[in-house]
Design an enzyme around this catalytic site. Structure first.
Site, PDB file in Angstrom:
ATOM      1  N   ARG A  88      10.266 -22.113-119.245  1.00 58.53           N
ATOM      2  CA  ARG A  88       9.631 -20.660-118.372  1.00 58.53           C
ATOM      3  C   ARG A  88      10.644 -20.141-117.321  1.00 58.53           C
ATOM      4  O   ARG A  88      10.480 -19.204-116.932  1.00 58.53           O
ATOM      5  CB  ARG A  88       8.357 -21.361-117.577  1.00 58.53           C
ATOM      6  N   HIS A 142      22.215 -35.611-120.848  1.00 56.17           N
ATOM      7  CA  HIS A 142      22.752 -35.237-122.080  1.00 56.17           C
ATOM      8  C   HIS A 142      23.161 -34.128-122.214  1.00 56.17           C
ATOM      9  O   HIS A 142      22.222 -33.333-123.042  1.00 56.17           O
ATOM     10  CB  HIS A 142      22.122 -36.089-123.162  1.00 56.17           C
ATOM     11  N   GLU A 158      26.143 -38.727-120.914  1.00 58.49           N
ATOM     12  CA  GLU A 158      26.366 -38.857-122.186  1.00 58.49           C
ATOM     13  C   GLU A 158      26.641 -37.551-123.230  1.00 58.49           C
ATOM     14  O   GLU A 158      26.022 -36.643-122.621  1.00 58.49           O
ATOM     15  CB  GLU A 158      25.265 -39.731-122.967  1.00 58.49           C
ATOM     16  N   THR A 160      18.497 -34.289-131.865  1.00 58.59           N
ATOM     17  CA  THR A 160      18.888 -35.571-130.939  1.00 58.59           C
ATOM     18  C   THR A 160      19.882 -36.326-131.597  1.00 58.59           C
ATOM     19  O   THR A 160      20.211 -36.218-132.785  1.00 58.59           O
ATOM     20  CB  THR A 160      17.420 -36.058-130.524  1.00 58.59           C
ATOM     21  N   HIS A 169      17.423 -45.038-127.360  1.00 57.13           N
ATOM     22  CA  HIS A 169      16.818 -44.216-128.338  1.00 57.13           C
ATOM     23  C   HIS A 169      15.684 -44.769-129.170  1.00 57.13           C
ATOM     24  O   HIS A 169      15.562 -45.739-129.728  1.00 57.13           O
ATOM     25  CB  HIS A 169      17.967 -43.835-129.706  1.00 57.13           C
ATOM     26  N   ASP A 170      14.516 -44.092-128.682  1.00 55.71           N
ATOM     27  CA  ASP A 170      13.283 -44.569-129.171  1.00 55.71           C
ATOM     28  C   ASP A 170      12.825 -45.726-128.536  1.00 55.71           C
ATOM     29  O   ASP A 170      11.743 -46.345-129.147  1.00 55.71           O
ATOM     30  CB  ASP A 170      13.156 -44.434-130.600  1.00 55.71           C
ATOM     31  N   GLY A 212      14.489 -41.749-122.284  1.00 57.67           N
ATOM     32  CA  GLY A 212      14.149 -40.355-121.803  1.00 57.67           C
ATOM     33  C   GLY A 212      12.888 -39.864-122.404  1.00 57.67           C
ATOM     34  O   GLY A 212      11.609 -39.889-121.790  1.00 57.67           O
ATOM     35  N   HIS A 213      12.764 -39.685-123.817  1.00 59.79           N
ATOM     36  CA  HIS A 213      11.521 -38.895-124.168  1.00 59.79           C
ATOM     37  C   HIS A 213      10.313 -39.568-124.186  1.00 59.79           C
ATOM     38  O   HIS A 213       9.243 -39.070-123.574  1.00 59.79           O
ATOM     39  CB  HIS A 213      11.751 -38.809-125.802  1.00 59.79           C
TER      40      HIS A 213
END
Length: 241
Positions: free
Chosen positions: A18, A43, A70, A100, A190-191, A213-214
């Protein structure tokens, strides 16, 4: 004790959708620390589609825990890290257009590059970590660069966890044991999620840090950021006994 480093890229993605400054990246990072996170990860990518280089400079004086930057070591990234001097730099082999990170380094093919980068960063007092898969020869070569740590790319573990968690973790335990024996610190990312993190932590009790993160930001939509950080830290308590 395993540190939880919160990757705030997804917060920046929401802000950038936004324009303006909502949510405020700087405040979110400080809130994560106040809620118990032991580190903040960013990252930055060349297109700045989430974290911007200006964010990284602004975050540096505010972070009171560990600051992990990273990314792929292009010239602009190297310059950023040397100017900001974070607690840690994690070298990731992702292409500029990658959505990613999707693989670890082929250390043999990039040994000279990684060796020079490790010398450059450690010479400036920055802890280095190389993003790798579970190939044992790769980890042996990573150790020869003089890196302080490796970060295990855990997407294969996360993908196979629901099918057979013992099989999913096996190669990661072997890789982490070898790294430990070679004198390397072991990070992972990661995941990793509330579903699979506790089992990973239980089986690799010498894990130094996870960067998440995600999944964490997705969970925060339901639980709130403070409670979510507490839930993730609870998953790491197995190896603090």
């Amino acid at each position: 004790m395993t540190n939880l480093s919160v990757n705030i890229n997804k917060i920046a993605t929401i802000r950038n959708a936004r324009g303006g400054n909502m949510p405020d990246i700087l405040k979110v990072a400080q809130d994560c620390e106040s809620f118990g996170a032991q580190g903040i990860t960013v990252h930055p990518r060349p297109d700045e589609r989430h974290i911007r280089y200006s964010d990284v400079y602004a975050l540096k004086p505010l972070i009171k825990t560990e600051f992990n930057i990273e990314g792929y070591p292009c010239d602009k990234f190297i310059d950023l890290v040397l100017k900001v001097k974070p607690s840690q730099v994690t070298l990731v082999p992702d292409a500029p257009d990658a959505i990613t990170s999707n693989a670890g380094w082929n250390v043999k093919a990039h040994f000279d590059q990684l060796n020079d980068l490790v010398d450059t960063f450690t010479g400036q007092g920055i802890r280095t970590s190389i993003f790798v898969g579970t190939d044992l020869q790769n980890i042996e070569l990573a150790a020869k660069t003089g890196t302080d740590r490796i970060e295990l790319y855990t997407e294969p573990y996360a993908t196979n966890y629901a099918k057979n968690r013992d099989e999913a973790i096996a190669s990661f335990v072997a890789a982490a044991k070898l790294a430990k024996n070679l004198g390397l610190g072991v990070n992972a990312g990661h995941d990793l999620s509330l579903e699979n993190l506790a089992f990973f932590s239980l089986n690799i009790p010498w894990l130094e840090e996870v960067s998440i993160g995600h999944a964490l930001i997705c969970d925060a939509l339901y639980y709130g950021l403070k409670e979510t950080i507490s839930l993730y830290k609870a998953c790491l308590q197995n190896n603090n006994r």
